[in-house]
Design a protein around this motif. Structure first.
Motif, PDB file in Angstrom:
ATOM      1  N   TYR A 158      16.026  51.557  63.521  1.00  0.00           N
ATOM      2  CA  TYR A 158      16.158  50.055  62.591  1.00  0.00           C
ATOM      3  C   TYR A 158      17.083  50.149  61.860  1.00  0.00           C
ATOM      4  O   TYR A 158      16.763  51.712  61.105  1.00  0.00           O
ATOM      5  N   HIS A 160      19.868  49.166  59.098  1.00  0.00           N
ATOM      6  CA  HIS A 160      19.938  48.918  57.441  1.00  0.00           C
ATOM      7  C   HIS A 160      21.184  49.336  56.571  1.00  0.00           C
ATOM      8  O   HIS A 160      21.569  50.640  56.918  1.00  0.00           O
ATOM      9  N   HIS A 161      21.956  48.702  55.862  1.00  0.00           N
ATOM     10  CA  HIS A 161      22.889  49.352  54.803  1.00  0.00           C
ATOM     11  C   HIS A 161      22.312  50.054  53.932  1.00  0.00           C
ATOM     12  O   HIS A 161      23.707  50.448  53.731  1.00  0.00           O
ATOM     13  N   GLU A 165      16.742  53.102  54.317  1.00  0.00           N
ATOM     14  CA  GLU A 165      15.905  52.401  54.381  1.00  0.00           C
ATOM     15  C   GLU A 165      15.885  52.145  56.368  1.00  0.00           C
ATOM     16  O   GLU A 165      14.712  51.651  56.564  1.00  0.00           O
ATOM     17  N   TYR A 203      22.726  39.912  56.607  1.00  0.00           N
ATOM     18  CA  TYR A 203      21.834  41.186  56.986  1.00  0.00           C
ATOM     19  C   TYR A 203      21.431  39.952  57.532  1.00  0.00           C
ATOM     20  O   TYR A 203      20.133  39.550  56.455  1.00  0.00           O
ATOM     21  N   ASP A 205      17.042  40.570  58.726  1.00  0.00           N
ATOM     22  CA  ASP A 205      15.735  41.979  58.933  1.00  0.00           C
ATOM     23  C   ASP A 205      15.608  42.608  60.123  1.00  0.00           C
ATOM     24  O   ASP A 205      14.983  41.894  60.750  1.00  0.00           O
TER      25      ASP A 205
END
Length: 262
Positions: A158, A160-161, A165, A203, A205
């Protein structure tokens, strides 16, 4: 100066890939980090860049032997333009597979830089060992304090920036090896270079921030390739992923390209 990280893929001819790289760095200072470099590819690269670059190769320092499988014959190469002086090179001897690591110290004018090229071990019959490899990578980041790290991570699950996370595949030990590596980068002030220019408003999700590889099964677009840089040494830069041209050059991974105004 331009810094490039690229898994060139052991498949297909190296000549097209060499042409692509030379086009990217023409007329400027550069550092190139490459994964999945077979011995023949190294020889072609060394010859093709002989007039403009010096090259180091992990399989010089961890030489394949009689009973090594093909997965132990894919090295990491680092090329630097002739105006950058190589002062030291070695593999990470405490890594589970040192052949997939390379550390090079260089001097660029009055600036010293430590470069690290790394390659995960997913897809080569050593799946559970991947976490052990990542713990050794984290140890090396703590010990050697690199300024530039290029890696084909085969992670995250997964994206994420924000690193905190991200989540990682549970190959063994609940993915904690890879999690520890990414978090150790952050502790050592190593930043994901792509994020500086990433528009977080875009972004989505569950989607990867950008495509660096496409998994054939399911045609899933992922970001498995990263460049981390020391935020205290690199300020004015731009980082992008060049998937289309890299694939046209016969790799299956994007080139991660950083342009730095020194």
């Amino acid at each position: 100066m331009k810094v490039i990280n690229w898994n060139i893929s052991w498949m297909y001819e190296i000549e097209n890939k060499t042409t692509y790289l030379k086009t990217l760095v023409e007329g400027q200072s550069f550092i190139i980090i490459l994964q999945e470099v077979k011995e023949r590819s190294y020889e072609v690269l060394k010859t093709a860049f002989s007039d403009i670059a010096n090259i180091e190769y992990s399989l010089i320092y961890r030489v394949p032997r009689k009973y090594d499988t093909d997965s132990r014959k894919l090295g990491v190469a680092i090329l630097v333009s002739k105006d950058i002086k190589i002062v030291n090179a070695k593999v990470l001897d405490r890594a589970l597979m040192p052949d997939r690591t390379l550390l090079v110290d260089v001097e660029y004018g009055d600036v010293s830089l430590r470069i690290m090229g790394l390659h995960s071990i997913t897809g080569c019959q050593h799946l559970k060992a991947k976490e052990i490899q990542y713990f050794s990578f984290a140890e090396a980041i703590d010990e050697y304090k690199p300024d530039i790290v290029g890696i084909d991570a085969n992670e995250p699950q997964y994206d994420h920036h924000e690193i905190r996370e991200m989540t990682f595949f549970d190959n063994y030990n609940k993915g904690n090896g890879c999690k520890t590596f990414f978090e150790t980068m952050q502790v050592n002030r190593m930043v994901d270079a792509f994020i500086k220019n990433y528009d977080i408003e875009k972004y989505v999700d569950g989607e990867y921030l950008v495509t660096s590889h496409v998994i054939k099964r399911g045609n899933k677009k992922v970001r498995y390739d990263f460049m981390f840089i020391n935020e205290t040494k690199f300020k004015d830069y731009h980082c992008m992923y060049d998937y289309d041209n890299a694939v046209q050059a016969r790799s299956d991974h994007a080139g991660v390209i950083l342009e730095y105004k020194d």
